[in-house]
Scaffold this motif. Structure first.
Motif, PDB file in Angstrom:
ATOM      1  N   ASN A 104       0.855  -1.206   0.097  1.00 17.63           N
ATOM      2  CA  ASN A 104       0.028   0.129  -0.031  1.00 17.63           C
ATOM      3  C   ASN A 104       0.841   1.223   0.059  1.00 17.63           C
ATOM      4  OD1 ASN A 104      -2.448  -1.653   0.128  1.00 17.63           O
ATOM      5  ND2 ASN A 104      -2.662  -1.678   2.248  1.00 17.63           N
ATOM      6  N   SER A 105       2.065   1.131   0.457  1.00 10.95           N
ATOM      7  CA  SER A 105       3.036   2.337   0.391  1.00 10.95           C
ATOM      8  C   SER A 105       3.693   2.897  -0.686  1.00 10.95           C
ATOM      9  CB  SER A 105       4.034   1.998   1.623  1.00 10.95           C
ATOM     10  OG  SER A 105       4.883   1.172   1.103  1.00 10.95           O
ATOM     11  N   ILE A 106       3.539   1.880  -1.707  1.00 10.76           N
ATOM     12  CA  ILE A 106       4.155   2.253  -2.998  1.00 10.76           C
ATOM     13  C   ILE A 106       3.282   2.738  -4.088  1.00 10.76           C
ATOM     14  CG2 ILE A 106       5.444   0.980  -5.141  1.00 10.76           C
ATOM     15  CD1 ILE A 106       6.869   0.818  -2.239  1.00 10.76           C
ATOM     16  N   PRO A 107       3.546   3.765  -4.705  1.00 10.90           N
ATOM     17  CA  PRO A 107       2.774   4.621  -5.733  1.00 10.90           C
ATOM     18  C   PRO A 107       2.063   3.626  -6.650  1.00 10.90           C
ATOM     19  CG  PRO A 107       4.647   5.704  -5.329  1.00 10.90           C
ATOM     20  CD  PRO A 107       4.956   4.494  -4.694  1.00 10.90           C
ATOM     21  N   ILE A 108       0.726   3.892  -6.901  1.00 11.28           N
ATOM     22  CA  ILE A 108       0.172   3.049  -7.806  1.00 11.28           C
ATOM     23  C   ILE A 108       0.577   2.998  -9.186  1.00 11.28           C
ATOM     24  CG2 ILE A 108      -1.793   4.755  -8.467  1.00 11.28           C
ATOM     25  CD1 ILE A 108      -2.372   0.918  -7.857  1.00 11.28           C
ATOM     26  N   ASN A 109       1.159   4.094  -9.756  1.00 15.54           N
ATOM     27  CA  ASN A 109       1.648   4.164 -10.905  1.00 15.54           C
ATOM     28  C   ASN A 109       2.981   3.461 -11.243  1.00 15.54           C
ATOM     29  OD1 ASN A 109      -0.225   5.682 -12.502  1.00 15.54           O
ATOM     30  ND2 ASN A 109       0.456   7.492 -11.389  1.00 15.54           N
ATOM     31  N   LEU A 110       3.748   3.335 -10.133  1.00 14.07           N
ATOM     32  CA  LEU A 110       4.797   2.553 -10.096  1.00 14.07           C
ATOM     33  C   LEU A 110       4.824   0.991 -10.162  1.00 14.07           C
ATOM     34  CD1 LEU A 110       7.565   4.416  -7.754  1.00 14.07           C
ATOM     35  CD2 LEU A 110       7.278   4.323 -10.538  1.00 14.07           C
ATOM     36  N   LYS A 111       3.463   0.783  -9.386  1.00 11.35           N
ATOM     37  CA  LYS A 111       3.250  -0.701  -9.304  1.00 11.35           C
ATOM     38  C   LYS A 111       2.670  -0.894 -10.756  1.00 11.35           C
ATOM     39  CE  LYS A 111       0.959  -0.313  -4.557  1.00 11.35           C
ATOM     40  NZ  LYS A 111      -0.160  -0.171  -3.867  1.00 11.35           N
ATOM     41  N   LYS A 112       1.898  -0.251 -11.522  1.00  6.43           N
ATOM     42  CA  LYS A 112       1.781  -0.585 -12.733  1.00  6.43           C
ATOM     43  C   LYS A 112       2.896  -0.734 -13.721  1.00  6.43           C
ATOM     44  CE  LYS A 112      -3.132   0.742 -11.837  1.00  6.43           C
ATOM     45  NZ  LYS A 112      -4.392   1.968 -11.788  1.00  6.43           N
ATOM     46  N   ALA A 113       3.630   0.330 -13.609  1.00  6.99           N
ATOM     47  CA  ALA A 113       4.772   0.357 -14.337  1.00  6.99           C
ATOM     48  C   ALA A 113       5.752  -0.804 -14.142  1.00  6.99           C
ATOM     49  CB  ALA A 113       5.594   1.681 -13.952  1.00  6.99           C
ATOM     50  N   VAL A 114       5.983  -1.258 -13.135  1.00  7.07           N
ATOM     51  CA  VAL A 114       6.655  -2.500 -12.893  1.00  7.07           C
ATOM     52  C   VAL A 114       6.099  -3.592 -13.879  1.00  7.07           C
ATOM     53  CG1 VAL A 114       7.413  -4.403 -11.218  1.00  7.07           C
ATOM     54  CG2 VAL A 114       7.616  -1.696 -10.707  1.00  7.07           C
ATOM     55  N   SER A 115       4.751  -3.878 -13.772  1.00  7.74           N
ATOM     56  CA  SER A 115       4.124  -4.927 -14.582  1.00  7.74           C
ATOM     57  C   SER A 115       4.266  -4.713 -16.071  1.00  7.74           C
ATOM     58  CB  SER A 115       2.756  -5.060 -14.404  1.00  7.74           C
ATOM     59  OG  SER A 115       2.189  -5.761 -15.113  1.00  7.74           O
ATOM     60  N   VAL A 116       4.316  -3.591 -16.385  1.00  6.80           N
ATOM     61  CA  VAL A 116       4.484  -3.129 -18.127  1.00  6.80           C
ATOM     62  C   VAL A 116       6.135  -3.311 -18.441  1.00  6.80           C
ATOM     63  CG1 VAL A 116       4.420  -1.173 -19.652  1.00  6.80           C
ATOM     64  CG2 VAL A 116       2.651  -1.443 -18.071  1.00  6.80           C
ATOM     65  N   GLY A 117       7.146  -2.802 -17.396  1.00  6.49           N
ATOM     66  CA  GLY A 117       8.390  -2.857 -17.694  1.00  6.49           C
ATOM     67  C   GLY A 117       8.859  -4.458 -17.988  1.00  6.49           C
ATOM     68  N   ILE A 118       8.149  -5.364 -16.901  1.00  8.03           N
ATOM     69  CA  ILE A 118       8.652  -6.649 -17.040  1.00  8.03           C
ATOM     70  C   ILE A 118       8.195  -7.385 -18.440  1.00  8.03           C
ATOM     71  CG2 ILE A 118       7.815  -8.891 -15.837  1.00  8.03           C
ATOM     72  CD1 ILE A 118       8.235  -7.689 -13.317  1.00  8.03           C
ATOM     73  N   GLY A 119       6.786  -6.984 -18.766  1.00  7.84           N
ATOM     74  CA  GLY A 119       6.299  -7.248 -19.958  1.00  7.84           C
ATOM     75  C   GLY A 119       7.155  -6.946 -21.262  1.00  7.84           C
ATOM     76  N   LEU A 120       7.490  -5.693 -21.327  1.00  4.40           N
ATOM     77  CA  LEU A 120       8.785  -5.463 -22.376  1.00  4.40           C
ATOM     78  C   LEU A 120       9.922  -6.047 -22.068  1.00  4.40           C
ATOM     79  CD1 LEU A 120       8.389  -1.477 -22.579  1.00  4.40           C
ATOM     80  CD2 LEU A 120       7.519  -3.348 -24.079  1.00  4.40           C
ATOM     81  N   PHE A 121      10.499  -6.409 -21.088  1.00  5.10           N
ATOM     82  CA  PHE A 121      11.610  -7.200 -20.586  1.00  5.10           C
ATOM     83  C   PHE A 121      11.477  -8.784 -21.136  1.00  5.10           C
ATOM     84  CE2 PHE A 121      14.312  -9.419 -17.458  1.00  5.10           C
ATOM     85  CZ  PHE A 121      15.478  -9.154 -18.267  1.00  5.10           C
ATOM     86  N   ILE A 122      10.457  -9.183 -20.839  1.00  2.00           N
ATOM     87  CA  ILE A 122       9.908 -10.604 -21.221  1.00  2.00           C
ATOM     88  C   ILE A 122       9.926 -10.625 -22.567  1.00  2.00           C
ATOM     89  CG2 ILE A 122       8.416 -12.439 -21.081  1.00  2.00           C
ATOM     90  CD1 ILE A 122       7.901 -11.730 -18.293  1.00  2.00           C
ATOM     91  N   ALA A 123       9.381  -9.780 -23.422  1.00 10.52           N
ATOM     92  CA  ALA A 123       9.220  -9.936 -24.901  1.00 10.52           C
ATOM     93  C   ALA A 123      10.493  -9.750 -25.534  1.00 10.52           C
ATOM     94  CB  ALA A 123       8.252  -8.758 -25.251  1.00 10.52           C
ATOM     95  N   LEU A 124      11.550  -8.798 -25.002  1.00  9.58           N
ATOM     96  CA  LEU A 124      12.938  -8.476 -25.520  1.00  9.58           C
ATOM     97  C   LEU A 124      13.564 -10.281 -25.432  1.00  9.58           C
ATOM     98  CD1 LEU A 124      15.037  -7.150 -26.610  1.00  9.58           C
ATOM     99  CD2 LEU A 124      15.717  -6.434 -24.172  1.00  9.58           C
ATOM    100  N   ILE A 125      13.368 -10.680 -24.289  1.00 10.42           N
ATOM    101  CA  ILE A 125      14.026 -12.149 -23.967  1.00 10.42           C
ATOM    102  C   ILE A 125      13.656 -12.766 -25.120  1.00 10.42           C
ATOM    103  CG2 ILE A 125      14.327 -13.875 -22.474  1.00 10.42           C
ATOM    104  CD1 ILE A 125      14.226 -11.874 -20.042  1.00 10.42           C
TER     105      ILE A 125
END
Length: 439
Positions: free
Chosen positions: A130-151
């Motif tokens: 709950n302490s982590i900003p909501i936009n950063l939570k969602k950005a982590v998911s998106v970033g991991i998505g790009l990272f996985i696709a690159l792999i």
């Protein structure tokens, strides 16, 4: 008086408005949608130098333990296995980029599991989330998505790391054909609502790759065999660097990503199943969190990366799954799959790479939920997303996101919007970059 059945007594089917047949079908559906992990996880951890057959068995055993906990202790329809993104971080960041042995990474996963077991009893895990900003939570998911696709593109040989260029030789090869065929099949089947689209895509393209000579049948053409031994990877933890700054950095990245991945998935799937209370909370959510924590700890001992709740559980929920009987059914399917390693082992890397690209797409959809109207929110989210594939590291993306969020909010007079915990984490990450300058 009608005698109460075992399923009714244990899983309270009538209370949850379901029945045995519905739950079993839901569990099979969940297995079909997430079974790709049995081909993808051995492939990814195999790149870290681990025995792929042993990883296959370890993944199944850890998944079953976690799902039995979820079924009988939490009584929830959430399936668990080795988390995508976390396994990529394990191999491509900790082992290949940082140069650490896979035993080091397994130790970090083991410690992460122990910490989560403790946090599951205190409620701190939810408080941290709950302490982590909501936009950063969602950005982590998106970033991991790009990272996985690159792999996926790299493993298929479609692009080259460093030169960021298309490989025309691969595009015009049999291997390139199998990759794009897998991709097309998975996307089309997903669009048509076919259950287990990723698995079907891998299996169909595998059959074609056998005819093309891209992959080959195992010795003796056996499809069914005893599960591979886990002895090459089981109980191989290495605590020699447990107090190092690098271990702290890796451990925090595992903790950070797993917290968001698990709680976010639980919230999303529970919402679809109408399991949230009037305050938007998941009753007995701590039991679900403890289930994945135990799965992670047990999995690290056996030799696999972090176990987490799978978003593909939503497929079973959509089929009517509401209790732990759904999860128990999925666990039984995993146990049966343990005897089909020869079938999974002949799936070519091009097919598993295509699955990574499609999973990356699924994770990318969260970008639509990020608030880009406020630059103090948008820029940290953007940096989180951008730096993961560019630096080839989930941890670096998280670091840049946290530092930029705390710094921009403070410099623009919005420092009160940031929780003290975020400032602490930002300072830790900043120190990680600055300390080498003074050494």
């Amino acid at each position: 008086m009608e005698k109460e059945t075992f399923n009714e007594r244990v899983f309270k089917l009538k209370k949850h408005g379901t029945d045995t047949k519905t739950e079993i079908m839901a569990g099979i559906t969940t297995f079909m949608t997430m079974s790709y992990i049995l081909a993808v996880n051995p492939s990814i951890l195999g790149d870290a130098g681990m025995d792929s057959g042993a990883v296959f068995t370890a993944t199944i055993l850890a998944s079953i333990v976690a799902m039995l906990m979820m079924a009988f202790y939490a009584n929830m329809p959430f399936a668990l296995s080795a988390g995508m993104g976390l396994n990529a971080f394990f191999t491509y960041t900790v082992v290949m980029q940082m140069g650490k042995p896979w035993q080091f990474a397994l130790t970090a996963v083991f410690i992460e599991g122990l910490i989560f077991i403790l946090l599951s009893f205190t409620g701190f895990r939810e408080a941290l989330f709950n302490s982590i900003p909501i936009n950063l939570k969602k950005a982590v998911s998106v970033g991991i998505g790009l990272f996985i696709a690159l792999i996926g593109l790299l493993n298929a040989g479609i692009v080259g790391l460093g030169e960021v260029s298309l490989s025309l030789n691969t595009l015009a090869s049999k291997e390139g054909f199998v990759f794009f065929l897998s991709l097309v099949i998975m996307v089309v089947m997903t669009a048509r609502g076919v259950k287990g689209a990723l698995l079907w895509g891998m299996l169909i393209s595998t059959i074609i790759s056998l005819f093309l000579g891209v992959s080959h049948l195992p010795d003796g053409n056996a499809i069914v065999s005893a599960p591979p031994s886990i002895s090459p990877i089981a109980f191989k933890l290495d605590f020699s660097n447990v107090f190092s700054l690098e271990m702290f950095s890796v451990l925090f990245a595992f903790l950070f990503v797993d917290i968001f991945d698990t709680i976010g998935t639980l919230t999303g799937v529970a919402t679809k199943a109408n399991m949230l209370d009037e305050n938007g909370n998941l009753p007995d959510g701590s039991k679900a969190l403890l289930s994945d924590a135990i799965g992670t700890t047990f999995g690290a001992l056996l030799g696999t990366s972090t176990i987490t709740t799978f978003v593909e559980s939503s497929a079973g929920v959509a089929e009517g799954g509401r209790t732990g009987l759904t999860t128990l059914t999925t666990a039984i399917c995993f146990a049966i799959a343990a005897f089909f390693f020869p079938l999974f082992s002949i799936i070519p890397s091009q097919a598993t790479s295509a699955a990574l690209v499609v999973v990356g797409l699924f994770m990318l959809t969260t970008v639509a939920e990020i608030d880009f109207s406020d630059i103090t929110e948008a820029f940290p989210a953007f940096m989180t997303i951008l730096m993961m594939p560019i630096t080839y590291s989930i941890a670096e993306g998280i670091s840049f996101g946290m530092i930029s969020y705390a710094g921009i909010k403070l410099l623009t007079g919005k420092g009160k919007e940031v929780s003290p915990l975020v400032y602490i984490l930002a300072l830790v990450f900043l120190a990680r970059y600055l300390l080498p300058l003074f050494s």
